[in-house]
Scaffold this active site. Structure first.
Site, PDB file in Angstrom:
ATOM      1  N   GLU A  37      -9.687  -2.150   4.580  1.00 49.67           N
ATOM      2  CA  GLU A  37      -8.680  -2.604   5.309  1.00 49.67           C
ATOM      3  C   GLU A  37      -9.014  -2.653   6.736  1.00 49.67           C
ATOM      4  O   GLU A  37      -8.443  -2.821   7.782  1.00 49.67           O
ATOM      5  CB  GLU A  37      -7.240  -0.969   4.968  1.00 49.67           C
ATOM      6  CG  GLU A  37      -6.217  -1.277   5.803  1.00 49.67           C
ATOM      7  CD  GLU A  37      -5.487   0.131   6.059  1.00 49.67           C
ATOM      8  OE1 GLU A  37      -5.172   0.382   5.454  1.00 49.67           O
ATOM      9  OE2 GLU A  37      -3.938  -0.014   6.249  1.00 49.67           O
ATOM     10  N   SER A  48       4.686  -1.083   4.501  1.00 51.06           N
ATOM     11  CA  SER A  48       4.353  -2.157   5.703  1.00 51.06           C
ATOM     12  C   SER A  48       4.751  -3.544   3.614  1.00 51.06           C
ATOM     13  O   SER A  48       4.081  -3.280   2.805  1.00 51.06           O
ATOM     14  CB  SER A  48       3.378  -3.023   5.674  1.00 51.06           C
ATOM     15  OG  SER A  48       2.744  -1.836   6.957  1.00 51.06           O
ATOM     16  N   GLN A  92       0.907  -1.167  -0.306  1.00 52.52           N
ATOM     17  CA  GLN A  92       0.215   0.040  -0.056  1.00 52.52           C
ATOM     18  C   GLN A  92       1.049   1.565   0.039  1.00 52.52           C
ATOM     19  O   GLN A  92       1.283   1.280   1.638  1.00 52.52           O
ATOM     20  CB  GLN A  92      -0.558  -0.286   1.168  1.00 52.52           C
ATOM     21  CG  GLN A  92      -1.789   1.138   0.976  1.00 52.52           C
ATOM     22  CD  GLN A  92      -2.741   0.901   2.534  1.00 52.52           C
ATOM     23  OE1 GLN A  92      -2.157   0.516   3.868  1.00 52.52           O
ATOM     24  NE2 GLN A  92      -3.942   1.542   2.182  1.00 52.52           N
TER      25      GLN A  92
HETATM   26  C1  LIG Z   1       1.907  -1.175  11.436  1.00 58.22           C
HETATM   27  C2  LIG Z   1       1.575   0.111  10.774  1.00 58.22           C
HETATM   28  C3  LIG Z   1       2.414  -0.127   9.193  1.00 58.22           C
HETATM   29  C4  LIG Z   1       1.297   0.210   8.381  1.00 58.22           C
HETATM   30  N1  LIG Z   1       1.629   0.325   6.977  1.00 58.22           N
HETATM   31  C5  LIG Z   1       1.472   1.021   5.560  1.00 58.22           C
HETATM   32  C6  LIG Z   1       1.685   1.037   4.721  1.00 58.22           C
HETATM   33  O1  LIG Z   1       1.568  -0.268   4.107  1.00 58.22           O
HETATM   34  N2  LIG Z   1       1.628   1.540   4.138  1.00 58.22           N
HETATM   35  C7  LIG Z   1       0.434   2.987   3.555  1.00 58.22           C
HETATM   36  O2  LIG Z   1       1.097   4.057   3.157  1.00 58.22           O
HETATM   37  N3  LIG Z   1       1.451   3.864   5.468  1.00 58.22           N
HETATM   38  C8  LIG Z   1       1.110   2.660   6.101  1.00 58.22           C
HETATM   39  N4  LIG Z   1       1.403   3.416   7.277  1.00 58.22           N
HETATM   40  C9  LIG Z   1       1.440   4.795   7.952  1.00 58.22           C
HETATM   41  C10 LIG Z   1       0.010   5.127   8.337  1.00 58.22           C
HETATM   42  O3  LIG Z   1      -1.533   5.120   7.982  1.00 58.22           O
HETATM   43  C11 LIG Z   1       0.293   6.410   9.762  1.00 58.22           C
HETATM   44  O4  LIG Z   1       1.488   6.574  10.384  1.00 58.22           O
HETATM   45  C12 LIG Z   1      -1.188   6.981  10.221  1.00 58.22           C
HETATM   46  O5  LIG Z   1      -1.996   7.397   9.071  1.00 58.22           O
HETATM   47  C13 LIG Z   1      -0.681   8.084  10.912  1.00 58.22           C
HETATM   48  O6  LIG Z   1      -0.094   9.131   9.841  1.00 58.22           O
HETATM   49  P1  LIG Z   1       1.333   9.945  10.612  1.00 58.22           P
HETATM   50  O7  LIG Z   1       2.004   8.394  10.775  1.00 58.22           O
HETATM   51  O8  LIG Z   1       1.861  10.705   9.874  1.00 58.22           O
HETATM   52  O9  LIG Z   1       0.682  10.640  11.993  1.00 58.22           O
HETATM   53  P2  LIG Z   1       0.407  11.878  12.225  1.00 58.22           P
HETATM   54  O10 LIG Z   1      -0.652  11.995  11.501  1.00 58.22           O
HETATM   55  O11 LIG Z   1       1.269  12.914  12.249  1.00 58.22           O
HETATM   56  O12 LIG Z   1      -0.487  11.780  13.543  1.00 58.22           O
HETATM   57  C14 LIG Z   1       0.571  12.120  15.091  1.00 58.22           C
HETATM   58  C15 LIG Z   1      -0.769  12.167  15.871  1.00 58.22           C
HETATM   59  O13 LIG Z   1      -1.299  13.121  15.329  1.00 58.22           O
HETATM   60  C16 LIG Z   1      -2.892  13.226  15.242  1.00 58.22           C
HETATM   61  N5  LIG Z   1      -4.106  13.745  14.488  1.00 58.22           N
HETATM   62  C17 LIG Z   1      -3.375  13.793  13.510  1.00 58.22           C
HETATM   63  N6  LIG Z   1      -4.719  14.345  13.140  1.00 58.22           N
HETATM   64  C18 LIG Z   1      -5.248  14.595  13.855  1.00 58.22           C
HETATM   65  C19 LIG Z   1      -6.958  15.525  13.870  1.00 58.22           C
HETATM   66  N7  LIG Z   1      -7.523  15.718  12.742  1.00 58.22           N
HETATM   67  N8  LIG Z   1      -7.264  14.485  14.905  1.00 58.22           N
HETATM   68  C20 LIG Z   1      -7.360  14.611  15.851  1.00 58.22           C
HETATM   69  N9  LIG Z   1      -6.009  14.017  15.816  1.00 58.22           N
HETATM   70  C21 LIG Z   1      -5.118  13.844  14.789  1.00 58.22           C
HETATM   71  C22 LIG Z   1      -3.152  11.361  15.561  1.00 58.22           C
HETATM   72  O14 LIG Z   1      -4.546  10.841  16.303  1.00 58.22           O
HETATM   73  C23 LIG Z   1      -1.386  10.875  15.816  1.00 58.22           C
HETATM   74  O15 LIG Z   1      -1.870  10.591  17.574  1.00 58.22           O
HETATM   75  C24 LIG Z   1       1.598   2.581   8.937  1.00 58.22           C
HETATM   76  C25 LIG Z   1       1.875   2.594   9.896  1.00 58.22           C
HETATM   77  C26 LIG Z   1       2.278   1.573  10.648  1.00 58.22           C
HETATM   78  C27 LIG Z   1       1.680   1.969  12.692  1.00 58.22           C
END
Ligand SMILES: Cc1cc2nc3c(=O)[nH]c(=O)nc-3n(C[C@H](O)[C@H](O)[C@H](O)COP(=O)(O)OP(=O)(O)OC[C@H]3O[C@@H](n4cnc5c(N)ncnc54)[C@H](O)[C@@H]3O)c2cc1C
Length: 394
Positions: A247, A165, A130
């Site tokens: 998903e 991933s 993805q």
């Molecule tokens: C085990 C694992 C597997 C993954 N696999 C994939 C994959 O295969 N492909 C892929 O594309 N991505 C993958 N991801 C990425 C995942 O989709 C993102 O980590 C996730 O969407 C959060 O984005 P970020 O890490 O940028 O955190 P951020 O968006 O920066 O968030 C940081 C914090 O702020 C909070 N926050 C942000 N916006 C808001 C809001 N509007 N309201 C309230 N709180 C908010 C969040 O809840 C979080 O606590 C994976 C992540 C993990 C942990």
């Protein structure tokens, strides 16, 4: 129903004849679980089991037989599942193809895309990853910047994805790209991309534990045919959201029908003192275990209802966020409880003094922390539930 009973007898006979004996035990190593794909190196029995089930279409029992699926009704698929569980058979194939991109292509792909991709997913020939998240686009996914510019019959892609991933083990990626910079959500396109395309570079991200399923994916002038657009150019946002619902259902299902339920009870017997008649002596732990079982049962039943609707061909709605939120937090509670049950034996990482089970315990507990982040964080799920399920104002 007599027809179903005949079907059950046939299934039982077929499984007796075709399932290798070693597939009736849990995998010895996480790498023995079959995700399919050209790059996977699996034991012979795993390959044989995949080939038999894939040929029959039973890796995707309810998908249409025109595209290689099993063509079973939801009742027949249930019988197949029951018979496999009865024989303690592991699934022949798991992964993003079966759970995410396959259902999406069946719902929204064109005929050519169905014919090209669905049979290969069913047979486990292609492993998918993805390509959604970027360094500046996680929760705010629509902020993604990877550009796709039209050039003849192709798009030319430049940019970077992160947290991909199993990117290094996958053959194809479903990827979100920006085809219009003037609109945010309205400028996103959903593409299918062969990972062998020149200009696609995957680099694993090392974690503190020494290994990692995560990768960064770099795109430098990578050419993807325009026929690989799912839906319309600039119409990818709604498709991306539909895929996220598949998903979220998959992630919520993280414990269903797994060995971990009986593992919890086995662990309680192993680590806690009990009376002569087998009753656990610690009333607090007894209470926590009972509550966990009840909560899991409620979750399983609610998920089954939703799964039945999916099998009947209805796409999941925004309520998938409720399952994702609750299922992942339940999983984390379960892992915490396992650690509490094991006590000091739950501190094992490697070396003597710990059984194999105990060595995976800490890793599984740590891995579960990511459940409430992957596929959209819990806070993001709460926002979706508030807005799209409960209809609360922004
Ligand atoms: C085990 C694992 C597997 C993954 N696999 C994939 C994959 O295969 N492909 C892929 O594309 N991505 C993958 N991801 C990425 C995942 O989709 C993102 O980590 C996730 O969407 C959060 O984005 P970020 O890490 O940028 O955190 P951020 O968006 O920066 O968030 C940081 C914090 O702020 C909070 N926050 C942000 N916006 C808001 C809001 N509007 N309201 C309230 N709180 C908010 C969040 O809840 C979080 O606590 C994976 C992540 C993990 C942990």
């Amino acid at each position: 129903m007599p027809d179903l009973e005949t079907f059950r007898t046939d299934v039982r006979r077929w499984l007796d004849a075709n399932a290798p004996a070693s597939m009736r035990t849990p995998p010895a190593h996480p790498d023995d679980v079959c995700w399919g794909g050209a790059k996977g190196k699996y034991p012979d029995d795993v390959r044989r089991w995949l080939a038999a089930m894939g040929e029959r279409g039973w890796t995707a029992p309810t998908w249409p037989s025109d595209y290689g699926g099993g063509g079973l009704s939801k009742d027949e698929a249930k019988v197949l599942g029951e018979e496999m569980a009865q024989q303690k058979l592991r699934p022949a194939l798991i992964g993003f193809g079966l759970e995410m991109i396959g259902p999406l292509i069946l719902q929204t792909g064109n005929e050519e895309q169905k014919r090209e991709h669905i049979p290969r997913i069913v047979r486990g020939e292609v492993r998918w990853c993805q390509g959604y998240s970027e360094p500046g686009a996680g929760s705010d996914l629509a902020g993604l910047q990877t550009r796709a510019v039209r050039d003849g019959d192709d798009y030319v892609l430049n940019g970077q994805k992160v947290w991909t991933s199993y990117g290094d083990k996958s053959d194809w990626m479903f990827i979100l790209v920006r085809t219009d910079t003037a609109q945010k959500q309205g400028g996103i396109t959903f593409l299918l991309m062969d990972m062998a395309t020149p200009g696609v570079q995957v680099r694993p991200i090392l974690l503190i534990s020494g290994s990692s399923p995560f990768c960064e994916t770099f795109l430098t002038d990578a050419r993807v045919p325009r026929r690989n657009v799912v839906g319309q150019e600039n119409g990818g946002w709604n498709i991306a959201k539909m895929l996220l619902r598949f998903e979220r259902n998959m992630i919520a299902d993280v414990f269903k029908a797994r060995d971990d339920r009986s593992r919890l009870l086995r662990m309680a017997r192993q680590y806690l003192p009990s009376s002569d008649d087998g009753r656990l002596l610690d009333p607090v732990m007894r209470d926590r275990l009972t509550q966990m079982e009840l909560d899991q049962l409620c979750m399983d039943l609610t998920l089954s209802r939703s799964r039945d609707r999916l099998k009947a061909g209805q796409p999941p709605g925004p309520e998938a966020s409720i399952f994702k939120l609750y299922g992942t937090e339940l999983n984390q509670r379960r892992r915490e409880l396992m650690m509490d049950l094991a006590g000091p034996q739950g501190l094992g990482w490697e070396g003597p003094g710990f059984a194999d089970d105990e060595l995976t315990l800490t890793r599984d507990w740590l891995r579960s922390r990511g459940n409430t982040i992957e596929g959209g964080t819990s806070e993001v799920q709460l926002n979706i539930i508030a807005k799209n399920v409960l209809g609360l104002p922004d």
